[in-house]
Design a protein around this motif. Structure first.
Motif, PDB file in Angstrom:
ATOM      1  N   MET A  34       0.821  -1.203   0.000  1.00  0.00           N
ATOM      2  CA  MET A  34       0.000   0.000   0.000  1.00  0.00           C
ATOM      3  C   MET A  34       0.860   1.261   0.000  1.00  0.00           C
ATOM      4  SD  MET A  34      -3.198  -0.827  -0.221  1.00  0.00           S
ATOM      5  CE  MET A  34      -2.572  -2.012  -1.410  1.00  0.00           C
ATOM      6  N   LEU A  35       2.097   1.117   0.452  1.00  0.00           N
ATOM      7  CA  LEU A  35       3.017   2.257   0.436  1.00  0.00           C
ATOM      8  C   LEU A  35       3.325   2.692  -0.994  1.00  0.00           C
ATOM      9  CD1 LEU A  35       5.543   1.080   3.186  1.00  0.00           C
ATOM     10  CD2 LEU A  35       3.872   2.929   3.402  1.00  0.00           C
ATOM     11  N   GLY A  36       3.111   1.790  -1.955  1.00  0.00           N
ATOM     12  CA  GLY A  36       3.403   2.083  -3.347  1.00  0.00           C
ATOM     13  C   GLY A  36       2.527   3.170  -3.946  1.00  0.00           C
ATOM     14  N   MET A  37       1.529   3.627  -3.211  1.00  0.00           N
ATOM     15  CA  MET A  37       0.709   4.737  -3.694  1.00  0.00           C
ATOM     16  C   MET A  37       1.515   6.027  -3.736  1.00  0.00           C
ATOM     17  SD  MET A  37      -1.994   3.252  -4.497  1.00  0.00           S
ATOM     18  CE  MET A  37      -2.919   4.715  -4.965  1.00  0.00           C
ATOM     19  N   ILE A  38       2.643   6.021  -3.029  1.00  0.00           N
ATOM     20  CA  ILE A  38       3.602   7.136  -3.114  1.00  0.00           C
ATOM     21  C   ILE A  38       4.721   6.661  -4.045  1.00  0.00           C
ATOM     22  CG2 ILE A  38       5.181   8.626  -1.836  1.00  0.00           C
ATOM     23  CD1 ILE A  38       3.464   8.058   0.648  1.00  0.00           C
ATOM     24  N   PRO A  39       4.974   7.367  -5.150  1.00  0.00           N
ATOM     25  CA  PRO A  39       5.907   6.868  -6.176  1.00  0.00           C
ATOM     26  C   PRO A  39       7.250   6.354  -5.661  1.00  0.00           C
ATOM     27  CG  PRO A  39       4.769   8.789  -7.003  1.00  0.00           C
ATOM     28  CD  PRO A  39       4.336   8.634  -5.571  1.00  0.00           C
ATOM     29  N   ILE A  40       7.933   7.092  -4.814  1.00  0.00           N
ATOM     30  CA  ILE A  40       9.258   6.663  -4.362  1.00  0.00           C
ATOM     31  C   ILE A  40       9.182   5.363  -3.569  1.00  0.00           C
ATOM     32  CG2 ILE A  40       9.147   8.045  -2.260  1.00  0.00           C
ATOM     33  CD1 ILE A  40      12.265   7.166  -4.400  1.00  0.00           C
ATOM     34  N   PHE A  41       8.068   5.174  -2.856  1.00  0.00           N
ATOM     35  CA  PHE A  41       7.915   3.948  -2.072  1.00  0.00           C
ATOM     36  C   PHE A  41       7.651   2.735  -2.961  1.00  0.00           C
ATOM     37  CE2 PHE A  41       7.063   6.885   1.502  1.00  0.00           C
ATOM     38  CZ  PHE A  41       7.977   6.366   2.401  1.00  0.00           C
ATOM     39  N   THR A  46      11.107  -2.945  -2.944  1.00  0.00           N
ATOM     40  CA  THR A  46      12.134  -3.977  -3.131  1.00  0.00           C
ATOM     41  C   THR A  46      13.015  -4.113  -1.895  1.00  0.00           C
ATOM     42  OG1 THR A  46      13.577  -2.347  -4.207  1.00  0.00           O
ATOM     43  CG2 THR A  46      12.203  -3.702  -5.637  1.00  0.00           C
ATOM     44  N   VAL A  47      12.896  -3.172  -0.980  1.00  0.00           N
ATOM     45  CA  VAL A  47      13.574  -3.253   0.315  1.00  0.00           C
ATOM     46  C   VAL A  47      12.598  -3.739   1.384  1.00  0.00           C
ATOM     47  CG1 VAL A  47      14.771  -1.966   2.133  1.00  0.00           C
ATOM     48  CG2 VAL A  47      15.196  -1.407  -0.266  1.00  0.00           C
ATOM     49  N   PHE A  48      11.422  -3.116   1.428  1.00  0.00           N
ATOM     50  CA  PHE A  48      10.470  -3.406   2.499  1.00  0.00           C
ATOM     51  C   PHE A  48       9.903  -4.824   2.431  1.00  0.00           C
ATOM     52  CE2 PHE A  48       9.456   1.386   2.258  1.00  0.00           C
ATOM     53  CZ  PHE A  48      10.540   1.671   3.077  1.00  0.00           C
ATOM     54  N   VAL A  49       9.554  -5.292   1.222  1.00  0.00           N
ATOM     55  CA  VAL A  49       8.958  -6.626   1.093  1.00  0.00           C
ATOM     56  C   VAL A  49       9.935  -7.728   1.540  1.00  0.00           C
ATOM     57  CG1 VAL A  49       8.095  -8.351  -0.547  1.00  0.00           C
ATOM     58  CG2 VAL A  49       7.241  -6.001  -0.641  1.00  0.00           C
ATOM     59  N   PRO A  50      11.207  -7.725   1.066  1.00  0.00           N
ATOM     60  CA  PRO A  50      12.137  -8.751   1.557  1.00  0.00           C
ATOM     61  C   PRO A  50      12.414  -8.664   3.056  1.00  0.00           C
ATOM     62  CG  PRO A  50      12.924  -7.817  -0.507  1.00  0.00           C
ATOM     63  CD  PRO A  50      11.786  -6.955  -0.050  1.00  0.00           C
ATOM     64  N   LEU A  51      12.440  -7.445   3.596  1.00  0.00           N
ATOM     65  CA  LEU A  51      12.704  -7.285   5.033  1.00  0.00           C
ATOM     66  C   LEU A  51      11.559  -7.845   5.867  1.00  0.00           C
ATOM     67  CD1 LEU A  51      14.289  -3.715   5.385  1.00  0.00           C
ATOM     68  CD2 LEU A  51      15.379  -5.904   5.870  1.00  0.00           C
ATOM     69  N   VAL A  52      10.344  -7.382   5.588  1.00  0.00           N
ATOM     70  CA  VAL A  52       9.186  -7.826   6.370  1.00  0.00           C
ATOM     71  C   VAL A  52       8.829  -9.270   6.023  1.00  0.00           C
ATOM     72  CG1 VAL A  52       6.767  -7.368   6.906  1.00  0.00           C
ATOM     73  CG2 VAL A  52       8.324  -5.458   6.493  1.00  0.00           C
ATOM     74  N   GLY A  53       8.875  -9.591   4.729  1.00  0.00           N
ATOM     75  CA  GLY A  53       8.576 -10.954   4.312  1.00  0.00           C
ATOM     76  C   GLY A  53       9.568 -11.961   4.853  1.00  0.00           C
ATOM     77  N   GLY A  54      10.802 -11.502   5.104  1.00  0.00           N
ATOM     78  CA  GLY A  54      11.825 -12.398   5.635  1.00  0.00           C
ATOM     79  C   GLY A  54      11.445 -12.986   6.976  1.00  0.00           C
ATOM     80  N   ILE A  55      10.722 -12.234   7.782  1.00  0.00           N
ATOM     81  CA  ILE A  55      10.294 -12.735   9.091  1.00  0.00           C
ATOM     82  C   ILE A  55       9.333 -13.906   8.902  1.00  0.00           C
ATOM     83  CG2 ILE A  55       9.089 -12.143  11.223  1.00  0.00           C
ATOM     84  CD1 ILE A  55       9.975  -9.217  10.731  1.00  0.00           C
ATOM     85  N   ILE A  56       8.365 -13.731   8.009  1.00  0.00           N
ATOM     86  CA  ILE A  56       7.401 -14.802   7.733  1.00  0.00           C
ATOM     87  C   ILE A  56       8.109 -15.996   7.099  1.00  0.00           C
ATOM     88  CG2 ILE A  56       5.226 -15.376   6.613  1.00  0.00           C
ATOM     89  CD1 ILE A  56       5.066 -13.113   8.686  1.00  0.00           C
ATOM     90  N   PHE A  57       9.019 -15.711   6.171  1.00  0.00           N
ATOM     91  CA  PHE A  57       9.711 -16.786   5.459  1.00  0.00           C
ATOM     92  C   PHE A  57      10.541 -17.638   6.409  1.00  0.00           C
ATOM     93  CE2 PHE A  57      13.200 -18.488   2.846  1.00  0.00           C
ATOM     94  CZ  PHE A  57      12.477 -19.117   1.859  1.00  0.00           C
ATOM     95  N   GLU A  58      11.280 -16.995   7.315  1.00  0.00           N
ATOM     96  CA  GLU A  58      12.106 -17.760   8.261  1.00  0.00           C
ATOM     97  C   GLU A  58      11.241 -18.584   9.196  1.00  0.00           C
ATOM     98  OE1 GLU A  58      15.370 -18.089   8.110  1.00  0.00           O
ATOM     99  OE2 GLU A  58      15.429 -16.740   6.391  1.00  0.00           O
ATOM    100  N   LEU A  59      10.081 -18.069   9.542  1.00  0.00           N
ATOM    101  CA  LEU A  59       9.147 -18.851  10.355  1.00  0.00           C
ATOM    102  C   LEU A  59       8.643 -20.049   9.553  1.00  0.00           C
ATOM    103  CD1 LEU A  59       7.622 -19.060  13.035  1.00  0.00           C
ATOM    104  CD2 LEU A  59       5.836 -17.612  12.056  1.00  0.00           C
ATOM    105  N   PHE A  60       8.373 -19.837   8.277  1.00  0.00           N
ATOM    106  CA  PHE A  60       7.944 -20.928   7.400  1.00  0.00           C
ATOM    107  C   PHE A  60       9.005 -22.019   7.322  1.00  0.00           C
ATOM    108  CE2 PHE A  60       7.924 -22.376   2.809  1.00  0.00           C
ATOM    109  CZ  PHE A  60       6.913 -23.307   2.966  1.00  0.00           C
TER     110      PHE A  60
END
Length: 255
Positions: A34-41, A46-60
């Protein structure tokens, strides 16, 4: 770990774990997106998704004990992206980089923390597929998204010149490494202690014995205080995993 067990067919429990964690991963990614509604975000995803997703992935990965589970998760994420209008490229990137992550984590027999972090680095590149048309077919991409307005479209176009494509692949990978490290840190802090209670002959000792074996197999520091010599009985030394064993010693003294 036995080679046949590594490549054993997935069962219902494995498929449920894949489905549950894919759903959780997608919900988290969707919220971050949802942050992508702001162009720079949109670039910084490509930074935020791997960082936050990494927590879920490591739990998986704590549930992954067979080859193929990560590949399927990557495919499913790509399929969801297709259904939400992001095209078919995410299916390719999700399956391919999921496969690389699968190979990487399998190399460590599903126990190596270092390879788990590296696996998230590879897996995180799946999200780059969502940017493919922005780089290589922007006219077709924006033709169905005029609702965003000319100002937003022009701002995003300026942020995605073709030369940025390989750069964002590298950003996804590096961010995935940091996301994996973050996930491992949180996993270590999550477990504090456990009390095992049950009726006689309900399997308490068997459970504790298996936990000790799993920890030893993960190359974690483990010490077993076996006051009554029940967990690893004398004469059974060949089956004792590589850990510290204090047998026949009162718990108070051993601790």
């Amino acid at each position: 770990m036995n080679e046949r067990k590594v490549f054993k067919k997935l069962d219902g429990k494995d498929l449920i774990n894949i489905g549950v964690f894919t759903a959780i991963y997608f919900v988290v990614v969707f919220a971050v997106a949802m942050l992508g509604m702001i162009p720079i975000f949109l670039v910084l995803l490509t930074v935020f998704v791997p960082l936050v997703g990494g927590i879920i992935f490591e739990l998986f990965l704590t549930k992954v004990k067979k080859f193929g589970m990560i590949t399927i998760m990557g495919f499913l994420l790509g399929l969801i992206m297709l259904l939400t209008g992001m095209g078919y490229i995410p299916i390719i990137t999700g399956t391919f980089f999921g496969f690389l992550a699968d190979i990487t984590y399998t190399k460590g027999r599903f126990t190596s923390a270092k390879l788990a972090v590296l696996a998230n680095g590879f897996f995180s590149i799946w999200c780059w597929g969502n940017y493919y048309e922005l780089f290589f077919n922007p006219d077709a991409y924006w033709s169905t998204r005029q609702v965003y307005g000319e100002g937003y479209i022009n701002a995003v176009r300026a942020l995605f010149p073709t030369y940025m494509a390989p750069i964002l692949v590298a950003v996804c990978f590096v961010s995935g490494i940091f996301g994996g490290l973050l996930g491992r840190v949180l996993l270590k802090k999550h477990f504090i202690g456990m009390l095992v209670v049950g009726e006689p002959d309900s399997g308490k000792t068997t459970l504790l014995r298996q936990i000790a074996r799993e920890l030893a197999g993960m190359q974690r520091r483990a010490c077993v205080v076996d006051e009554r010599c029940e967990i690893f009985p004398p004469g059974d030394s060949e089956k004792i995993p590589p850990l510290d064993l204090l047998s026949g010693i009162p718990k108070e003294r051993a601790v």
